[in-house]
Motif scaffolding. Sequence first.
Motif, PDB file in Angstrom:
ATOM      1  N   TRP A 195      -1.392 -34.279 -27.191  1.00 55.69           N
ATOM      2  CA  TRP A 195      -1.050 -32.723 -26.856  1.00 55.69           C
ATOM      3  C   TRP A 195      -2.143 -31.882 -27.327  1.00 55.69           C
ATOM      4  CZ3 TRP A 195      -0.533 -27.923 -28.706  1.00 55.69           C
ATOM      5  CH2 TRP A 195      -0.089 -27.136 -27.840  1.00 55.69           C
ATOM      6  N   ALA A 196      -2.720 -32.129 -28.700  1.00 56.83           N
ATOM      7  CA  ALA A 196      -3.482 -31.117 -29.421  1.00 56.83           C
ATOM      8  C   ALA A 196      -4.999 -31.628 -28.694  1.00 56.83           C
ATOM      9  CB  ALA A 196      -3.570 -31.567 -30.815  1.00 56.83           C
ATOM     10  N   LEU A 197      -5.423 -32.619 -28.412  1.00 57.84           N
ATOM     11  CA  LEU A 197      -6.568 -32.960 -27.719  1.00 57.84           C
ATOM     12  C   LEU A 197      -6.532 -32.367 -26.466  1.00 57.84           C
ATOM     13  CD1 LEU A 197      -7.107 -36.426 -29.170  1.00 57.84           C
ATOM     14  CD2 LEU A 197      -8.543 -34.533 -29.633  1.00 57.84           C
ATOM     15  N   ALA A 198      -5.650 -32.624 -25.673  1.00 62.32           N
ATOM     16  CA  ALA A 198      -5.573 -32.032 -24.153  1.00 62.32           C
ATOM     17  C   ALA A 198      -5.320 -30.517 -24.000  1.00 62.32           C
ATOM     18  CB  ALA A 198      -4.141 -32.291 -23.545  1.00 62.32           C
ATOM     19  N   ASN A 199      -4.915 -29.923 -25.052  1.00 58.50           N
ATOM     20  CA  ASN A 199      -4.858 -28.318 -25.135  1.00 58.50           C
ATOM     21  C   ASN A 199      -5.929 -27.792 -25.807  1.00 58.50           C
ATOM     22  OD1 ASN A 199      -2.086 -27.707 -23.594  1.00 58.50           O
ATOM     23  ND2 ASN A 199      -1.827 -29.454 -24.681  1.00 58.50           N
ATOM     24  N   ASP A 200      -7.005 -28.526 -26.341  1.00 62.47           N
ATOM     25  CA  ASP A 200      -8.044 -28.000 -27.210  1.00 62.47           C
ATOM     26  C   ASP A 200      -7.487 -27.124 -28.624  1.00 62.47           C
ATOM     27  OD1 ASP A 200     -10.691 -27.778 -27.887  1.00 62.47           O
ATOM     28  OD2 ASP A 200     -11.099 -26.179 -26.931  1.00 62.47           O
ATOM     29  N   GLU A 201      -6.411 -27.655 -28.928  1.00 60.76           N
ATOM     30  CA  GLU A 201      -5.776 -27.165 -30.197  1.00 60.76           C
ATOM     31  C   GLU A 201      -7.045 -26.855 -31.351  1.00 60.76           C
ATOM     32  OE1 GLU A 201      -3.875 -24.785 -32.328  1.00 60.76           O
ATOM     33  OE2 GLU A 201      -2.959 -25.702 -30.583  1.00 60.76           O
ATOM     34  N   ARG A 202      -7.343 -25.715 -31.677  1.00 56.51           N
ATOM     35  CA  ARG A 202      -8.457 -25.905 -32.882  1.00 56.51           C
ATOM     36  C   ARG A 202      -8.041 -25.499 -34.345  1.00 56.51           C
ATOM     37  NH1 ARG A 202     -13.562 -23.726 -29.751  1.00 56.51           N
ATOM     38  NH2 ARG A 202     -12.803 -24.090 -27.577  1.00 56.51           N
ATOM     39  N   PHE A 203      -6.741 -25.253 -34.529  1.00 53.31           N
ATOM     40  CA  PHE A 203      -6.331 -24.838 -35.963  1.00 53.31           C
ATOM     41  C   PHE A 203      -5.371 -26.002 -36.182  1.00 53.31           C
ATOM     42  CE2 PHE A 203      -8.162 -21.086 -33.886  1.00 53.31           C
ATOM     43  CZ  PHE A 203      -9.065 -20.752 -34.824  1.00 53.31           C
ATOM     44  N   GLY A 204      -5.383 -26.309 -37.314  1.00 47.22           N
ATOM     45  CA  GLY A 204      -4.047 -26.892 -37.971  1.00 47.22           C
ATOM     46  C   GLY A 204      -4.356 -28.698 -38.110  1.00 47.22           C
ATOM     47  N   ILE A 205      -3.092 -29.121 -38.533  1.00 49.73           N
ATOM     48  CA  ILE A 205      -3.265 -30.566 -38.473  1.00 49.73           C
ATOM     49  C   ILE A 205      -2.008 -31.159 -37.423  1.00 49.73           C
ATOM     50  CG2 ILE A 205      -2.364 -32.740 -39.828  1.00 49.73           C
ATOM     51  CD1 ILE A 205      -4.768 -30.911 -41.007  1.00 49.73           C
ATOM     52  N   TRP A 206      -2.727 -31.866 -36.537  1.00 49.77           N
ATOM     53  CA  TRP A 206      -1.978 -32.129 -35.218  1.00 49.77           C
ATOM     54  C   TRP A 206      -1.903 -33.751 -35.167  1.00 49.77           C
ATOM     55  CZ3 TRP A 206       0.979 -29.054 -32.201  1.00 49.77           C
ATOM     56  CH2 TRP A 206       0.841 -27.743 -32.148  1.00 49.77           C
ATOM     57  N   GLY A 207      -1.114 -34.405 -35.251  1.00 50.59           N
ATOM     58  CA  GLY A 207      -1.169 -35.800 -35.025  1.00 50.59           C
ATOM     59  C   GLY A 207      -1.926 -36.474 -36.255  1.00 50.59           C
ATOM     60  N   GLY A 208      -1.737 -35.754 -37.412  1.00 50.90           N
ATOM     61  CA  GLY A 208      -2.367 -36.483 -38.555  1.00 50.90           C
ATOM     62  C   GLY A 208      -3.958 -36.296 -38.741  1.00 50.90           C
ATOM     63  N   LEU A 209      -4.325 -35.264 -37.780  1.00 50.25           N
ATOM     64  CA  LEU A 209      -5.768 -35.064 -37.887  1.00 50.25           C
ATOM     65  C   LEU A 209      -6.003 -33.709 -37.950  1.00 50.25           C
ATOM     66  CD1 LEU A 209      -7.337 -37.347 -35.019  1.00 50.25           C
ATOM     67  CD2 LEU A 209      -6.914 -37.870 -37.497  1.00 50.25           C
ATOM     68  N   SER A 210      -7.060 -33.291 -38.915  1.00 52.94           N
ATOM     69  CA  SER A 210      -7.707 -32.021 -39.074  1.00 52.94           C
ATOM     70  C   SER A 210      -8.417 -31.403 -37.825  1.00 52.94           C
ATOM     71  CB  SER A 210      -8.432 -31.949 -40.333  1.00 52.94           C
ATOM     72  OG  SER A 210      -9.723 -32.557 -40.159  1.00 52.94           O
ATOM     73  N   GLU A 211      -8.651 -30.323 -37.888  1.00 57.48           N
ATOM     74  CA  GLU A 211      -9.404 -29.726 -36.787  1.00 57.48           C
ATOM     75  C   GLU A 211     -10.739 -30.496 -36.580  1.00 57.48           C
ATOM     76  OE1 GLU A 211      -8.930 -26.063 -39.121  1.00 57.48           O
ATOM     77  OE2 GLU A 211      -7.886 -27.849 -39.169  1.00 57.48           O
ATOM     78  N   ARG A 212     -11.719 -30.487 -37.802  1.00 61.42           N
ATOM     79  CA  ARG A 212     -12.849 -31.442 -37.844  1.00 61.42           C
ATOM     80  C   ARG A 212     -12.744 -32.803 -37.423  1.00 61.42           C
ATOM     81  NH1 ARG A 212     -15.133 -31.292 -43.427  1.00 61.42           N
ATOM     82  NH2 ARG A 212     -15.458 -29.045 -42.830  1.00 61.42           N
ATOM     83  N   GLU A 213     -11.532 -33.621 -37.704  1.00 59.91           N
ATOM     84  CA  GLU A 213     -11.391 -34.806 -37.478  1.00 59.91           C
ATOM     85  C   GLU A 213     -11.057 -35.032 -35.912  1.00 59.91           C
ATOM     86  OE1 GLU A 213      -9.687 -36.597 -41.340  1.00 59.91           O
ATOM     87  OE2 GLU A 213      -8.262 -35.378 -40.017  1.00 59.91           O
ATOM     88  N   ARG A 214     -10.431 -34.000 -35.169  1.00 60.47           N
ATOM     89  CA  ARG A 214     -10.095 -33.940 -33.798  1.00 60.47           C
ATOM     90  C   ARG A 214     -11.394 -33.782 -32.850  1.00 60.47           C
ATOM     91  NH1 ARG A 214      -5.725 -30.877 -35.425  1.00 60.47           N
ATOM     92  NH2 ARG A 214      -6.804 -29.212 -34.693  1.00 60.47           N
ATOM     93  N   ARG A 215     -12.247 -32.854 -33.447  1.00 65.37           N
ATOM     94  CA  ARG A 215     -13.789 -32.618 -32.839  1.00 65.37           C
ATOM     95  C   ARG A 215     -14.483 -33.953 -32.826  1.00 65.37           C
ATOM     96  NH1 ARG A 215     -13.572 -27.667 -35.801  1.00 65.37           N
ATOM     97  NH2 ARG A 215     -15.003 -28.544 -37.414  1.00 65.37           N
ATOM     98  N   ARG A 216     -14.422 -34.540 -34.043  1.00 70.01           N
ATOM     99  CA  ARG A 216     -15.135 -35.805 -34.067  1.00 70.01           C
ATOM    100  C   ARG A 216     -14.669 -36.879 -33.049  1.00 70.01           C
ATOM    101  NH1 ARG A 216     -14.324 -37.628 -39.408  1.00 70.01           N
ATOM    102  NH2 ARG A 216     -15.476 -35.951 -40.187  1.00 70.01           N
ATOM    103  N   LEU A 217     -13.444 -37.136 -32.893  1.00 73.88           N
ATOM    104  CA  LEU A 217     -12.860 -37.963 -32.008  1.00 73.88           C
ATOM    105  C   LEU A 217     -13.208 -37.556 -30.644  1.00 73.88           C
ATOM    106  CD1 LEU A 217     -10.898 -40.256 -31.840  1.00 73.88           C
ATOM    107  CD2 LEU A 217      -9.070 -38.620 -31.648  1.00 73.88           C
ATOM    108  N   LYS A 218     -13.328 -36.219 -30.142  1.00 75.16           N
ATOM    109  CA  LYS A 218     -13.603 -35.883 -28.963  1.00 75.16           C
ATOM    110  C   LYS A 218     -14.876 -36.118 -28.664  1.00 75.16           C
ATOM    111  CE  LYS A 218     -11.377 -32.622 -26.653  1.00 75.16           C
ATOM    112  NZ  LYS A 218     -10.666 -31.068 -26.407  1.00 75.16           N
ATOM    113  N   ARG A 219     -15.856 -35.861 -29.551  1.00 74.36           N
ATOM    114  CA  ARG A 219     -17.415 -36.187 -29.317  1.00 74.36           C
ATOM    115  C   ARG A 219     -17.372 -37.680 -29.167  1.00 74.36           C
ATOM    116  NH1 ARG A 219     -18.217 -32.605 -33.610  1.00 74.36           N
ATOM    117  NH2 ARG A 219     -18.652 -34.073 -35.220  1.00 74.36           N
ATOM    118  N   GLN A 220     -16.688 -38.610 -29.981  1.00 75.04           N
ATOM    119  CA  GLN A 220     -17.007 -40.237 -29.859  1.00 75.04           C
ATOM    120  C   GLN A 220     -16.266 -40.662 -28.517  1.00 75.04           C
ATOM    121  OE1 GLN A 220     -14.806 -41.476 -33.435  1.00 75.04           O
ATOM    122  NE2 GLN A 220     -16.631 -41.053 -34.650  1.00 75.04           N
ATOM    123  N   ALA A 221     -15.229 -39.778 -27.989  1.00 72.85           N
ATOM    124  CA  ALA A 221     -14.710 -40.454 -26.830  1.00 72.85           C
ATOM    125  C   ALA A 221     -15.287 -39.900 -25.524  1.00 72.85           C
ATOM    126  CB  ALA A 221     -13.149 -39.803 -26.738  1.00 72.85           C
TER     127      ALA A 221
END
Length: 82
Positions: free
Chosen positions: A55-81
């Motif tokens: 949900w956080a990735l699909a909705n480009d959630e930029r703040f907070g911890i979602w699904g166990g990942l921080s904003e930085r970790e989610r950005r990294r995951l999106k770049r890798q994908a």
Amino acid sequence: MLGLVPSGEGEPEWHDRALCAQTDPEAFFPEKGGSTREAKKICSGCEVRSECLTWALANDERFGIWGGLSERERRRLKRQAG
């Protein structure tokens, strides 16, 4: 995490089962440079962790911890994908 879904969209169906909905929401939105350890520990035992992250990735959630990942970790995951 009550109140985190933009108004008008309703809550995701998995939200009621999320452990974060039963804890202090401030743990999931630490001050800049603050620890994410408590939130990530809660997420690690949550049955809807993957739904939350999706949900956080699909909705480009930029703040907070979602699904166990921080904003930085989610950005990294999106770049890798991408």
